[in-house]
Write a protein that holds these residues in place. Structure first.
Motif, mmCIF file in Angstrom:
data_model
loop_
_atom_site.group_PDB
_atom_site.id
_atom_site.type_symbol
_atom_site.label_atom_id
_atom_site.label_comp_id
_atom_site.label_asym_id
_atom_site.label_seq_id
_atom_site.Cartn_x
_atom_site.Cartn_y
_atom_site.Cartn_z
ATOM 1 N N GLU A 90 0.826 -1.207 0.000
ATOM 2 C CA GLU A 90 0.000 0.000 0.000
ATOM 3 C C GLU A 90 0.858 1.254 0.000
ATOM 4 N N VAL A 91 1.899 1.263 0.851
ATOM 5 C CA VAL A 91 2.802 2.419 0.900
ATOM 6 C C VAL A 91 3.507 2.595 -0.434
ATOM 7 N N LEU A 92 3.995 1.499 -1.008
ATOM 8 C CA LEU A 92 4.702 1.571 -2.290
ATOM 9 C C LEU A 92 3.768 2.073 -3.388
ATOM 10 N N ARG A 93 2.540 1.596 -3.398
ATOM 11 C CA ARG A 93 1.572 2.016 -4.417
ATOM 12 C C ARG A 93 1.286 3.516 -4.313
ATOM 13 N N GLU A 94 1.102 3.996 -3.090
ATOM 14 C CA GLU A 94 0.860 5.428 -2.885
ATOM 15 C C GLU A 94 2.039 6.257 -3.384
#
Length: 577
Positions: A190-194
């Motif tokens: 999720e952090v990487l996608r954001e």
């Protein structure tokens, strides 16, 4: 998973049979060797040598062939199982409303569909490879070891509980680690996608160091979790080898004394050593399967949570056979009757007692301040969300009585967020009408005021579009989304703030073309700019989820304080032509 395996029951039965053949070959060879050692062979008796050699070679060939066939079939079934599981999870996600998708999180759903399914698929390969062979080898080894020497078999009574205790302790610790690990994987993704999606924002506000630290924290927690589980798995093999080696030493020590005392033959001792090693190997195989089982079980729980979720938007049974033409309405009005909508657990409704009628052949516009419920109202029509109370009818039919496919096939939507798919411009337009000819595509582009810039592209309709349409400007994306909606040829058109990135002249030309092209349909336009809706036959004003006024532009300027306030603020800011 059991249901999916049932679909491959013939292949699974073949795998079980082949593994039985392979395992029985393993169990038979030590007995043949023991007979040769104990009975001996008369010098020069070539026939016996050839016969025994042929038997052992045949066993080895059959055993190798069975192992190869079982491995191949196991891999094929496991891959098909993974593919079917991914397909089911994807299909289930498609049936969920935006509420359920938001509750799981987009990144978590991606991880469950890919990584979690892969873990189950890998576990299935191990099951088909080891789980059948291990119990047969273990049970057969115990029986044949007892047949060789009962007294020496007491070693097994000591060794097996020790190995089982090691397995229990490690597996018990691994289960919570694997469960936490999958959640940490969700969070890291999720952090990487954001950060990938918002890369320009991060650079613009010079937040690279902060985002690097945020990713490092998420990555560090995942790394620590994986390290703990990896150490447990890595520590298993040395512990098992210690037990196996000690048991082998014990068998040779006590067996040697029994051979010396004449209580046991040398061939029997050789066979017993082979069988004790096979028993321990069977336990090791079972332990390895059980070591990977907890992660697969956690992944299965996560997938089951998705598959068992009941969509809040219930679908009716299709009324027409699959493959028939789209059932189109002859035309009719759209009506809201005391429609309200609340999110679960919300203190106040997003929409409350909304009632209006949108006439066929005219444009109905909806305006209101940010957060007034405009987009929520639009999302109720294709049933991305379901009204909490009240009724919505299209051509006199309650939309809840229609199958979702039938309803949505009669709606053309240009969403608030202009989303395009990876492919070409033609591919994106044909999302609305797969069989549309190029001439129809150009006609829709002309209506949407997009034909000019498409003609300027080197490949025109075949020009590539990056993921999300990032290779195009905001206005170009909006016009392509409008063209896609126009191409649908539906009785109901929804434009959710679809003209906000256009200049006034382009927007005015687009509105004129829409009035001509969509004169047969009900058209709903949601907009922030008064200039976009001023020419609509009916303008509805939403304020804090309630319909506070309705009428033409001139009527609302005289009767609605809310509308006058919106129009006045835009005039003051120069947003009115």
């Amino acid at each position: 998973m059991i249901r999916l395996l049932a679909a491959h029951k013939v292949a699974v039965a073949a795998i079980v049979f082949l593994q039985l053949v392979q395992t029985l070959g393993n169990l038979l060879l030590p007995t043949v060797n023991a007979a040769i050692i104990d009975d001996g062979i008369v010098p020069g008796d070539t026939n016996v040598i050839l016969r025994l050699g042929a038997v052992m070679a045949a066993i080895a060939v059959v055993q190798a062939a069975a192992a190869l066939a079982a491995g191949y079939l196991g891999a094929v079934v496991a891959m098909q199982l993974g593919a079917q599981l991914r397909q089911e999870v994807f299909g289930k996600i498609q049936s969920l409303s935006s509420q359920e998708v938001a509750s799981f999180g987009a990144q978590s759903l991606v991880t469950r569909t890919t990584n979690d399914t892969l873990q189950i698929q890998s576990f299935a390969v191990l099951v088909f490879t080891m789980l059948v062979a291990a119990p047969v080898m273990g049970a057969g080894g115990i029986v044949l070891a007892l047949q060789q020497d009962v007294a020496l078999s007491s070693v097994v009574i000591v060794v097996v509980p020790v190995l089982m205790a090691i397995m229990y302790v490690i597996v018990r610790r691994l289960v919570p680690l694997y469960r936490d690990g999958q959640e940490l994987l969700d969070r890291t993704g999720e952090v990487l996608r954001e950060q990938i999606i918002g890369a320009n924002i991060i650079r613009a506000f010079v937040r690279q160091d902060h985002e690097t630290q945020r990713f490092a924290q998420a990555n560090g927690r995942l790394t620590r979790n994986n390290l703990q589980s990896a150490l447990l798995v890595a520590g298993m093999l040395p512990l098992i080898m210690i037990v196996v080696n000690l048991s082998s030493v014990a068998v040779i020590w006590f067996g040697g004394h029994r051979v010396q005392a004449g209580d046991m033959k040398l061939g029997a001792l050789t066979a017993f050593i082979a069988y004790i090693l096979q028993i321990l190997l069977a336990i090791m195989m079972a332990m390895y399967v059980l070591m990977t089982g907890p992660r697969a079980a956690v992944c299965a729980e996560r997938l089951r949570a998705v598959l068992d979720t009941s969509p809040s938007v219930a679908d009716r049974r299709p009324e027409v056979p699959t493959g028939t033409d789209r059932p189109a309405f002859d035309g009719g009005d759209l009506a809201f009757r005391d429609v309200s909508f609340s999110y679960p657990g919300a203190e106040a409704p997003v929409l409350e007692a909304v009632s209006f009628t949108a006439r066929q052949g005219s444009i109905t516009a909806i305006v209101g301040s940010t957060g007034s419920g405009k987009s929520t109202l639009i999302n109720l029509l294709p049933r991305f969300l379901d009204a909490t109370s009240g009724h919505i009818t299209l051509a006199g039919r309650d939309i809840r009585s229609m199958p979702l496919d039938v309803l949505r096939q009669n709606i053309a939507l240009a969403p608030q967020r202009s989303h395009l798919f990876t492919g070409t411009i033609a591919d994106n337009l044909r999302v609305a009408a797969p069989d549309a000819a190029d001439a129809e595509l150009w006609d829709a582009l002309e209506t949407a005021q997009a034909a000019e810039f498409v003609r300027e592209l080197p490949l025109q309709l075949q020009a590539p579009v990056g993921q999300g349409g990032t290779t195009l400007s905001g206005g170009q994306r909006q016009r392509l989304c409008v063209a896609r909606a126009v191409l649908r040829r539906a009785p109901l058109y929804l434009f959710d703030d679809s003209f906000s990135a256009l200049d006034f002249d382009t927007e005015a030309r687009l509105r004129d073309r829409l009035e001509t092209a969509l004169g047969h349909a009900v058209v709903i336009i949601v907009a922030e700019r008064i200039s976009t809706v001023a020419g609509a036959g009916q303008i509805l004003v939403l304020d804090d989820g309630r319909l506070v006024a309705g009428g033409t532009h001139g009527e609302l300027l005289e009767t609605s304080p809310t509308y006058r306030e919106i129009a006045g603020s835009q005039l003051a800011l120069g947003d009115m032509p």
